[in-house]
Write an enzyme that holds these catalytic residues in place. Structure first.
Site, PDB file in Angstrom:
ATOM      1  N   TRP A   1      -8.386 -46.483  91.935  1.00  0.00           N
ATOM      2  CA  TRP A   1      -9.092 -45.984  90.762  1.00  0.00           C
ATOM      3  C   TRP A   1      -8.694 -46.755  89.517  1.00  0.00           C
ATOM      4  O   TRP A   1      -8.118 -46.197  88.588  1.00  0.00           O
ATOM      5  CB  TRP A   1      -8.792 -44.504  90.555  1.00  0.00           C
ATOM      6  CG  TRP A   1      -9.644 -43.576  91.331  1.00  0.00           C
ATOM      7  CD1 TRP A   1      -9.745 -43.513  92.686  1.00  0.00           C
ATOM      8  CD2 TRP A   1     -10.500 -42.556  90.801  1.00  0.00           C
ATOM      9  NE1 TRP A   1     -10.609 -42.490  93.036  1.00  0.00           N
ATOM     10  CE2 TRP A   1     -11.083 -41.893  91.907  1.00  0.00           C
ATOM     11  CE3 TRP A   1     -10.821 -42.138  89.507  1.00  0.00           C
ATOM     12  CZ2 TRP A   1     -11.976 -40.837  91.760  1.00  0.00           C
ATOM     13  CZ3 TRP A   1     -11.704 -41.085  89.366  1.00  0.00           C
ATOM     14  CH2 TRP A   1     -12.287 -40.446  90.484  1.00  0.00           C
TER      15      TRP A   1
ATOM     16  N   TYR B   1      -8.074 -51.151  97.269  1.00  0.00           N
ATOM     17  CA  TYR B   1      -8.619 -49.816  96.984  1.00  0.00           C
ATOM     18  C   TYR B   1      -7.934 -49.182  95.784  1.00  0.00           C
ATOM     19  O   TYR B   1      -6.729 -49.328  95.611  1.00  0.00           O
ATOM     20  CB  TYR B   1      -8.420 -48.901  98.206  1.00  0.00           C
ATOM     21  CG  TYR B   1      -8.995 -47.526  98.005  1.00  0.00           C
ATOM     22  CD1 TYR B   1     -10.348 -47.295  98.207  1.00  0.00           C
ATOM     23  CD2 TYR B   1      -8.201 -46.467  97.569  1.00  0.00           C
ATOM     24  CE1 TYR B   1     -10.895 -46.042  97.998  1.00  0.00           C
ATOM     25  CE2 TYR B   1      -8.741 -45.215  97.360  1.00  0.00           C
ATOM     26  CZ  TYR B   1     -10.085 -45.002  97.570  1.00  0.00           C
ATOM     27  OH  TYR B   1     -10.616 -43.762  97.354  1.00  0.00           O
TER      28      TYR B   1
HETATM   29  N1  LIG Z   1      -0.908 -37.251 100.260  1.00  0.00           N
HETATM   30  C1  LIG Z   1      -2.054 -37.562  99.659  1.00  0.00           C
HETATM   31  N2  LIG Z   1      -2.360 -38.843  99.426  1.00  0.00           N
HETATM   32  C2  LIG Z   1      -3.512 -39.160  98.811  1.00  0.00           C
HETATM   33  C3  LIG Z   1      -4.418 -38.151  98.420  1.00  0.00           C
HETATM   34  C4  LIG Z   1      -4.087 -36.801  98.700  1.00  0.00           C
HETATM   35  O1  LIG Z   1      -4.858 -35.871  98.398  1.00  0.00           O
HETATM   36  N3  LIG Z   1      -2.884 -36.548  99.306  1.00  0.00           N
HETATM   37  N4  LIG Z   1      -5.600 -38.493  97.813  1.00  0.00           N
HETATM   38  C5  LIG Z   1      -6.156 -39.785  98.153  1.00  0.00           C
HETATM   39  C6  LIG Z   1      -7.284 -40.086  97.285  1.00  0.00           C
HETATM   40  S1  LIG Z   1      -8.595 -38.974  97.341  1.00  0.00           S
HETATM   41  C7  LIG Z   1      -7.348 -41.184  96.516  1.00  0.00           C
HETATM   42  S2  LIG Z   1      -8.815 -41.554  95.705  1.00  0.00           S
HETATM   43  C8  LIG Z   1      -6.214 -42.117  96.417  1.00  0.00           C
HETATM   44  C9  LIG Z   1      -6.024 -42.652  95.013  1.00  0.00           C
HETATM   45  O2  LIG Z   1      -5.219 -43.763  95.038  1.00  0.00           O
HETATM   46  P1  LIG Z   1      -5.200 -44.808  93.834  1.00  0.00           P
HETATM   47  O3  LIG Z   1      -6.547 -44.953  93.225  1.00  0.00           O
HETATM   48  O4  LIG Z   1      -4.557 -46.028  94.329  1.00  0.00           O
HETATM   49  O5  LIG Z   1      -4.249 -44.056  92.799  1.00  0.00           O
HETATM   50  P2  LIG Z   1      -4.052 -44.268  91.251  1.00  0.00           P
HETATM   51  O6  LIG Z   1      -2.746 -43.651  90.928  1.00  0.00           O
HETATM   52  O7  LIG Z   1      -5.225 -43.775  90.513  1.00  0.00           O
HETATM   53  O8  LIG Z   1      -3.880 -45.835  91.135  1.00  0.00           O
HETATM   54  C10 LIG Z   1      -4.631 -46.639  90.312  1.00  0.00           C
HETATM   55  C11 LIG Z   1      -3.747 -47.800  89.893  1.00  0.00           C
HETATM   56  O9  LIG Z   1      -4.544 -48.728  89.175  1.00  0.00           O
HETATM   57  C12 LIG Z   1      -3.878 -49.109  87.973  1.00  0.00           C
HETATM   58  N5  LIG Z   1      -4.921 -49.450  87.011  1.00  0.00           N
HETATM   59  C13 LIG Z   1      -5.650 -48.634  86.221  1.00  0.00           C
HETATM   60  N6  LIG Z   1      -6.528 -49.350  85.501  1.00  0.00           N
HETATM   61  C14 LIG Z   1      -6.357 -50.650  85.833  1.00  0.00           C
HETATM   62  C15 LIG Z   1      -6.961 -51.877  85.414  1.00  0.00           C
HETATM   63  O10 LIG Z   1      -7.865 -51.920  84.588  1.00  0.00           O
HETATM   64  N7  LIG Z   1      -6.511 -53.016  86.004  1.00  0.00           N
HETATM   65  C16 LIG Z   1      -5.511 -53.024  86.939  1.00  0.00           C
HETATM   66  N8  LIG Z   1      -5.147 -54.188  87.450  1.00  0.00           N
HETATM   67  N9  LIG Z   1      -4.914 -51.889  87.315  1.00  0.00           N
HETATM   68  C17 LIG Z   1      -5.334 -50.727  86.784  1.00  0.00           C
HETATM   69  C18 LIG Z   1      -3.037 -47.919  87.580  1.00  0.00           C
HETATM   70  O11 LIG Z   1      -1.953 -48.319  86.758  1.00  0.00           O
HETATM   71  C19 LIG Z   1      -2.619 -47.387  88.957  1.00  0.00           C
HETATM   72  O12 LIG Z   1      -1.418 -47.968  89.378  1.00  0.00           O
HETATM   73  O13 LIG Z   1      -5.008 -41.469  96.845  1.00  0.00           O
HETATM   74  C20 LIG Z   1      -5.132 -40.921  98.143  1.00  0.00           C
HETATM   75  N10 LIG Z   1      -3.828 -40.462  98.582  1.00  0.00           N
HETATM   76  N1  LIG Z   2      -6.800 -33.477  87.939  1.00  0.00           N
HETATM   77  C1  LIG Z   2      -7.234 -34.307  88.909  1.00  0.00           C
HETATM   78  N2  LIG Z   2      -8.481 -34.148  89.417  1.00  0.00           N
HETATM   79  C2  LIG Z   2      -8.909 -34.956  90.417  1.00  0.00           C
HETATM   80  C3  LIG Z   2      -8.104 -36.006  90.906  1.00  0.00           C
HETATM   81  C4  LIG Z   2      -6.797 -36.160  90.352  1.00  0.00           C
HETATM   82  O1  LIG Z   2      -6.020 -37.046  90.742  1.00  0.00           O
HETATM   83  N3  LIG Z   2      -6.410 -35.302  89.361  1.00  0.00           N
HETATM   84  N4  LIG Z   2      -8.580 -36.825  91.917  1.00  0.00           N
HETATM   85  C5  LIG Z   2     -10.021 -36.902  92.106  1.00  0.00           C
HETATM   86  C6  LIG Z   2     -10.298 -37.487  93.425  1.00  0.00           C
HETATM   87  S1  LIG Z   2      -9.992 -39.156  93.636  1.00  0.00           S
HETATM   88  C7  LIG Z   2     -10.809 -36.791  94.439  1.00  0.00           C
HETATM   89  S2  LIG Z   2     -11.168 -37.575  95.926  1.00  0.00           S
HETATM   90  C8  LIG Z   2     -11.097 -35.352  94.333  1.00  0.00           C
HETATM   91  C9  LIG Z   2     -10.577 -34.636  95.565  1.00  0.00           C
HETATM   92  O2  LIG Z   2     -11.077 -33.371  95.672  1.00  0.00           O
HETATM   93  P1  LIG Z   2     -10.487 -32.417  96.797  1.00  0.00           P
HETATM   94  O3  LIG Z   2     -10.233 -33.168  98.029  1.00  0.00           O
HETATM   95  O4  LIG Z   2     -11.325 -31.209  96.912  1.00  0.00           O
HETATM   96  O5  LIG Z   2      -9.117 -32.031  96.075  1.00  0.00           O
HETATM   97  P2  LIG Z   2      -7.721 -31.510  96.574  1.00  0.00           P
HETATM   98  O6  LIG Z   2      -7.002 -31.095  95.343  1.00  0.00           O
HETATM   99  O7  LIG Z   2      -7.058 -32.473  97.467  1.00  0.00           O
HETATM  100  O8  LIG Z   2      -8.077 -30.252  97.442  1.00  0.00           O
HETATM  101  C10 LIG Z   2      -8.715 -29.106  96.887  1.00  0.00           C
HETATM  102  C11 LIG Z   2      -8.014 -27.883  97.399  1.00  0.00           C
HETATM  103  O9  LIG Z   2      -8.210 -27.735  98.802  1.00  0.00           O
HETATM  104  C12 LIG Z   2      -7.155 -26.952  99.320  1.00  0.00           C
HETATM  105  N5  LIG Z   2      -6.903 -27.331 100.693  1.00  0.00           N
HETATM  106  C13 LIG Z   2      -6.040 -28.275 101.159  1.00  0.00           C
HETATM  107  N6  LIG Z   2      -6.104 -28.339 102.508  1.00  0.00           N
HETATM  108  C14 LIG Z   2      -7.028 -27.426 102.892  1.00  0.00           C
HETATM  109  C15 LIG Z   2      -7.561 -27.035 104.157  1.00  0.00           C
HETATM  110  O10 LIG Z   2      -7.187 -27.533 105.219  1.00  0.00           O
HETATM  111  N7  LIG Z   2      -8.536 -26.087 104.160  1.00  0.00           N
HETATM  112  C16 LIG Z   2      -8.979 -25.498 103.026  1.00  0.00           C
HETATM  113  N8  LIG Z   2      -9.946 -24.595 103.125  1.00  0.00           N
HETATM  114  N9  LIG Z   2      -8.471 -25.835 101.816  1.00  0.00           N
HETATM  115  C17 LIG Z   2      -7.545 -26.789 101.754  1.00  0.00           C
HETATM  116  C18 LIG Z   2      -5.952 -27.234  98.447  1.00  0.00           C
HETATM  117  O11 LIG Z   2      -5.307 -26.020  98.105  1.00  0.00           O
HETATM  118  C19 LIG Z   2      -6.510 -27.978  97.264  1.00  0.00           C
HETATM  119  O12 LIG Z   2      -6.090 -27.484  95.997  1.00  0.00           O
HETATM  120  O13 LIG Z   2     -10.470 -34.798  93.196  1.00  0.00           O
HETATM  121  C20 LIG Z   2     -10.698 -35.540  92.006  1.00  0.00           C
HETATM  122  N10 LIG Z   2     -10.164 -34.764  90.920  1.00  0.00           N
HETATM  123 MO   LIG Z   3     -10.248 -39.699  95.840  1.00  0.00          MO
END
Ligand SMILES: Nc1nc2c(c(=O)[nH]1)N[C@H]1C(S)=C(S)[C@@H](COP(=O)(O)OP(=O)(O)OC[C@H]3O[C@@H](n4cnc5c(=O)[nH]c(N)nc54)[C@H](O)[C@@H]3O)O[C@H]1N2
Ligand SMILES: Nc1nc2c(c(=O)[nH]1)N[C@H]1C(S)=C(S)[C@@H](COP(=O)(O)OP(=O)(O)OC[C@H]3O[C@@H](n4cnc5c(=O)[nH]c(N)nc54)[C@H](O)[C@@H]3O)O[C@H]1N2
Ligand SMILES: [Mo]
Length: 782
Positions: A118, A116
């Site tokens: 990005w 999994y």
């Molecule tokens: N506590 C907490 N944990 C979370 C979240 C949260 O809100 N709170 N959010 C969750 C969510 S929504 C998501 S989507 C995940 C994201 O989790 P990830 O998608 O695993 O996070 P990234 O840091 O984007 O990791 C992407 C990795 O891919 C590598 N990469 C980029 N391009 C390439 C490529 O072309 N080839 C290869 N081989 N590698 C590449 C980058 O160097 C990086 O290490 O995290 C989750 N974890």
């Molecule tokens: N700059 C930036 N943008 C991103 C990403 C990133 O890594 N960097 N990741 C992308 C990805 S993979 C995803 S999945 C999306 C995620 O999109 P979201 O899941 O919406 O993003 P978050 O920043 O985790 O949460 C949005 C806000 O919800 C509030 N929040 C947290 N817990 C609660 C709760 O229990 N109730 C309520 N009402 N509010 C709460 C927090 O204050 C937070 O700032 O964002 C995307 N956008």
């Molecule tokens: Mo995500």
């Protein structure tokens, strides 16, 4: 435009990341700058940190093997070991040998290739597509289903409104409709501007914030239901309703209670277009369980004053209202419930199925609410590659409990005995919960293979590390899922001498395993890029879009597509509203299922057949908060994409004393003797990390905000010196229905550390020993 560049001269080439479209300025082999494309009205700053990271000292520039693994030392520990440089041939032999051995001895399900994450934006070099094609052709693997982003949503919604996992995104109102017709947007989890930076596959132009502004300018009012004030941009003038995290369902039920009790509910829509209204109503009014879900009840759970709840319900009923559900609200224990309850609230609001009203999912994230999705060609995947599958966030359970079972959406899944883990394009040691537990689980497999460009926590915990080229070092093209520009990604600089693309690695392994031609189909990388472009062109032609031929596109650097606005009719709930029998949803009843007999029949106590309030495993206002008095929000970082480019300038500039900032309310800080800028220790029973305190009244008292993605940097006791929140989060599924991640449900305590604190070492590469094998002989450390 790319072209020759001699020393001193700079070259500009177009590229696209998940955070937008840029021009790469390079000089010889070096990237000098990454500048936003002039056509982007609201570019993400993250690009500015890319050049130094591309050439960082923690770049992996040679194939590496973990020393203890190479020597067969079973006591050696992944994450604490040295690495040995090996030749590419040797690395391929070792990896191909292990793939063959594990498949032969344990079957294909013993190879976990969920992988999994990005990985980069390009359509051809998309690492997930590459690894899945490779493992499928190699004989199969265990895959993962659903996402860390919105697993609870994507599993529960097909039961509630039918359609695919993201059906709400497609059905929600567009910004144009909102601007023209809506009076009110109530957003649970806000519409944070920071999150609009990222779109899978890349946004060629960032338009979310200008749409939000346009709606506000047209008189639409916003309510930001969130513990964080900045989750709505100041210019929206949003009303801030700070609630206790994880309590949205209680608030939604109480809003529904007011609509019902005061005769404001749209019972006509609820009876004609929904099923289960009577039972849901009886639950909300307390007729079935003796507890009225009224504002007094919800106030005790959410911390939102009764009057505020009552007034908001009346405002919802009086206006054309969007009930927007951010994804964050479902990354919680019982995360299915706020989505289900939110749709129920919208169904009763009087706005569902009318233009500019009704439920929306993730409006404000990822350019949703702008255009329909494109059908972009992807690397073809052979059928049947995934011989087994797990819900993505159950990886540690799988590694720790071979043969164990997990309930999931009406099924019972048995965990395979994982012997080999293969990852390309994700960082589980950022993204997974309870990293201390993942550390233990990660020691179980025989072999871990990782493709990475940098020595992040996952690469350090691999046995075989393939150093891969970055986006800037490959040719590709990008088209964000809902975008209107297809962009060329020209190779700006060559990769370091001993670095290859993911595709080249898989192609070489495929050749060793005897399916090289099948994997590459005889195409070079450049020919594949052309092929996928041509296939995309073909598909778009079927939609009446005429793209230029590849050569013209490649020369021009981009091609515009006509905007694909969704029909301005209130989405598909409009047809449901006018003709529920003639335009059924893809649910068993054809209507919105306020009660789902299917879900009820699963018999899950943690996800019954209708939206209900279920106590999370921990939250503010309960006994658990007496020991750990702060709720940790680990949201998406403003300054990077998760862990990507954490070492880049933009992210580094945001750190406090070199550590990830944690936002605290001044009252909470004072009570703990914490001053702005102090290094603090955040801890609970699961783990601890250090962070840098930032005091702000933009967070609700009782809440601490530590964005996700600081590179994990544990000391010998597992304390992360840098501030990765996932040492604190719990690794438990949302419920038996979706088994999604629950990173949002986390209580912590925070204290000042005093002056004696260890330095952050996240960006120091591990110790590497040079192997000097005589030709043909086994590598040995010298
Ligand atoms: N506590 C907490 N944990 C979370 C979240 C949260 O809100 N709170 N959010 C969750 C969510 S929504 C998501 S989507 C995940 C994201 O989790 P990830 O998608 O695993 O996070 P990234 O840091 O984007 O990791 C992407 C990795 O891919 C590598 N990469 C980029 N391009 C390439 C490529 O072309 N080839 C290869 N081989 N590698 C590449 C980058 O160097 C990086 O290490 O995290 C989750 N974890
Ligand atoms: N700059 C930036 N943008 C991103 C990403 C990133 O890594 N960097 N990741 C992308 C990805 S993979 C995803 S999945 C999306 C995620 O999109 P979201 O899941 O919406 O993003 P978050 O920043 O985790 O949460 C949005 C806000 O919800 C509030 N929040 C947290 N817990 C609660 C709760 O229990 N109730 C309520 N009402 N509010 C709460 C927090 O204050 C937070 O700032 O964002 C995307 N956008
Ligand atoms: Mo995500």
């Amino acid at each position: 435009m790319s072209g020759d560049s001699s020393a001193g001269e700079t070259t500009r080439t177009p590229t696209t990341f998940h955070w937008g479209r840029y021009d790469v300025v390079s000089s010889g082999d070096r990237v000098v700058a990454v500048e936003p494309h002039p056509g982007d009205p609201d570019p993400s700053p993250v690009g500015a940190g890319v050049p130094e990271v591309n050439h960082a000292p923690y770049r992996i520039t040679r194939p590496m093997v973990r020393e203890g693994w190479l020597l067969g030392d079973r006591d050696s520990v992944r994450g604490r070991d040295r690495f040995v440089t090996v030749t590419w041939d040797r690395a391929f032999d070792l990896a191909a040998g292990e793939l063959t051995r594990v498949r032969g001895e344990h079957g294909p399900a013993a190879i976990y290739g969920g992988s999994y994450g990005w990985g980069s934006a390009g359509r051809f070099h998309h690492p997930q597509s590459q690894i899945h094609r490779f493992l499928a052709m190699a004989g199969g693997y265990t895959a993962s289903v659903n996402t860390y982003s919105f697993a609870a949503m994507e599993v529960v919604l097909p039961h509630v409104i039918g359609g695919g996992p993201t059906s709400l995104h497609e059905r929600g109102p567009t910004w144009r409709e909102i601007t023209e017709h809506a009076g009110l947007v109530v957003s649970f989890g806000g519409l944070a501007a920071k999150n609009t930076q990222m779109v899978p596959g890349g946004p060629s132009r960032h338009t979310q914030t200008s749409w939000q502004r346009a709606a506000a300018g047209a008189g639409v009012r916003f309510v930001n239901v969130s513990p964080v004030r900045d989750d709505a941009a100041a210019e929206l003038g949003a009303r801030w309703l700070p609630l206790r995290p994880g309590t949205d369902t209680a608030l939604m039920l109480a809003l529904t209670h007011v609509l019902l009790a005061e005769g404001l509910a749209d019972t006509d829509f609820a009876t004609r277009c929904c099923v289960g209204f009577d039972r849901f109503r009886d639950y909300v009014l307390g007729r079935s369980d003796g507890t009225a879900k009224d504002p007094a009840w919800a106030s005790g759970i959410t911390g939102v004053p009764e009057d505020g709840i009552r007034e908001l319900a009346r405002t919802i009923a009086a206006h054309r209202t969007v009930i927007n559900l951010a994804w964050s609200i479902q990354r919680h224990d019982h995360g299915e419930q706020p989505y289900w309850a939110g749709i129920a609230l919208a169904a009763l609001s009087g706005s569902c199925g009318l233009p500019g009203g009704g439920p929306a999912g993730g409006l404000g994230i990822a350019e949703h609410g702008t255009r329909g999705h494109r059908r972009i060609a992807a690397l073809p995947q052979p059928a049947g590659g995934a011989v087994a599958r797990i819900p993505v966030a159950r990886i540690a359970d799988m590694l720790l409990e071979p043969g164990g079972t997990v309930d999931y959406d009406g099924e019972r899944i048995t965990f395979p005995d994982t012997r080999l883990v293969y990852w390309a394009g994700g960082n589980p040691f950022h993204h997974h919960q309870d990293l201390g537990r993942l550390e233990r689980a990660w020691q179980r497999p025989d072999t871990v293979i990782v493709h990475e460009s940098w020595w992040n926590a996952t690469a350090r915990r691999a046995d075989i590390v393939f150093p891969v080229a970055t986006t800037l070092e490959r040719d590709d093209f990008a088209l964000g899922a809902a975008d209107s520009t297809i962009t060329a990604m020209h190779r700006a600089v060559p990769p370091p001498a001993d670095v290859r693309t993911d595709h080249a690695v898989f192609a070489a392994l495929a050749a060793r395993l005897g399916f090289g031609d099948r994997f590459t189909e005889g195409r070079s990388e450049r020919q594949w890029v052309r092929e996928l472009y041509d296939r995309t062109r073909e598909r778009l032609r079927a939609e009446g879009v005429d793209l230029p031929g590849f050569d013209a596109f490649w020369r021009a650097g981009s091609a515009a597509l006509p905007e694909k606005d969704m029909t301005p009719d209130g989405g598909s709930f409009a047809t449901l509203r006018t003709d529920p029998a003639g335009a059924p949803l893809a649910t068993p009843s054809g209507r919105i299922e306020l009660v789902s007999d299917t879900v009820a029949a699963f018999g899950y106590p943690d996800c019954p057949g209708m939206p209900v309030w279920l106590e999370p495993y921990e939250r503010l206002g309960t006994e658990a908060a007496e020991r750990h008095g702060l709720h940790l929000v680990s949201n998406q970082p403003k300054t990077r994409l998760h862990s990507q480019y954490d070492g880049g300038r933009i992210s580094r500039d945001s750190k406090v004393g070199g550590r990830e900032p944690v936002d605290l309310h001044p009252d909470d800080a004072r009570a703990r003797g914490i001053a702005d800028g102090d290094t603090v220790r955040i801890h609970n029973d699961r783990g601890a990390c250090l962070a840098g305190a930032r005091l702000t009244d933009a967070v609700r008292p009782g809440v601490a905000v530590l964005a996700t993605g600081a590179w994990y940097d544990p000391d010998d006791d597992g304390v992360c010196r840098h501030g990765n929140p996932n040492v604190l989060t719990r690794d438990t599924g949302t419920s038996r229905l979706a088994q999604g991640p629950t990173s949002g449900t986390t209580l912590v305590e925070i204290e000042p550390t005093g002056a004696d604190v260890p330095a952050v070492r996240a960006f120091e590469p591990p110790e590497v020993v040079e192997a000097t094998p005589p030709p043909g002989e086994v590598d040995r450390p010298v």
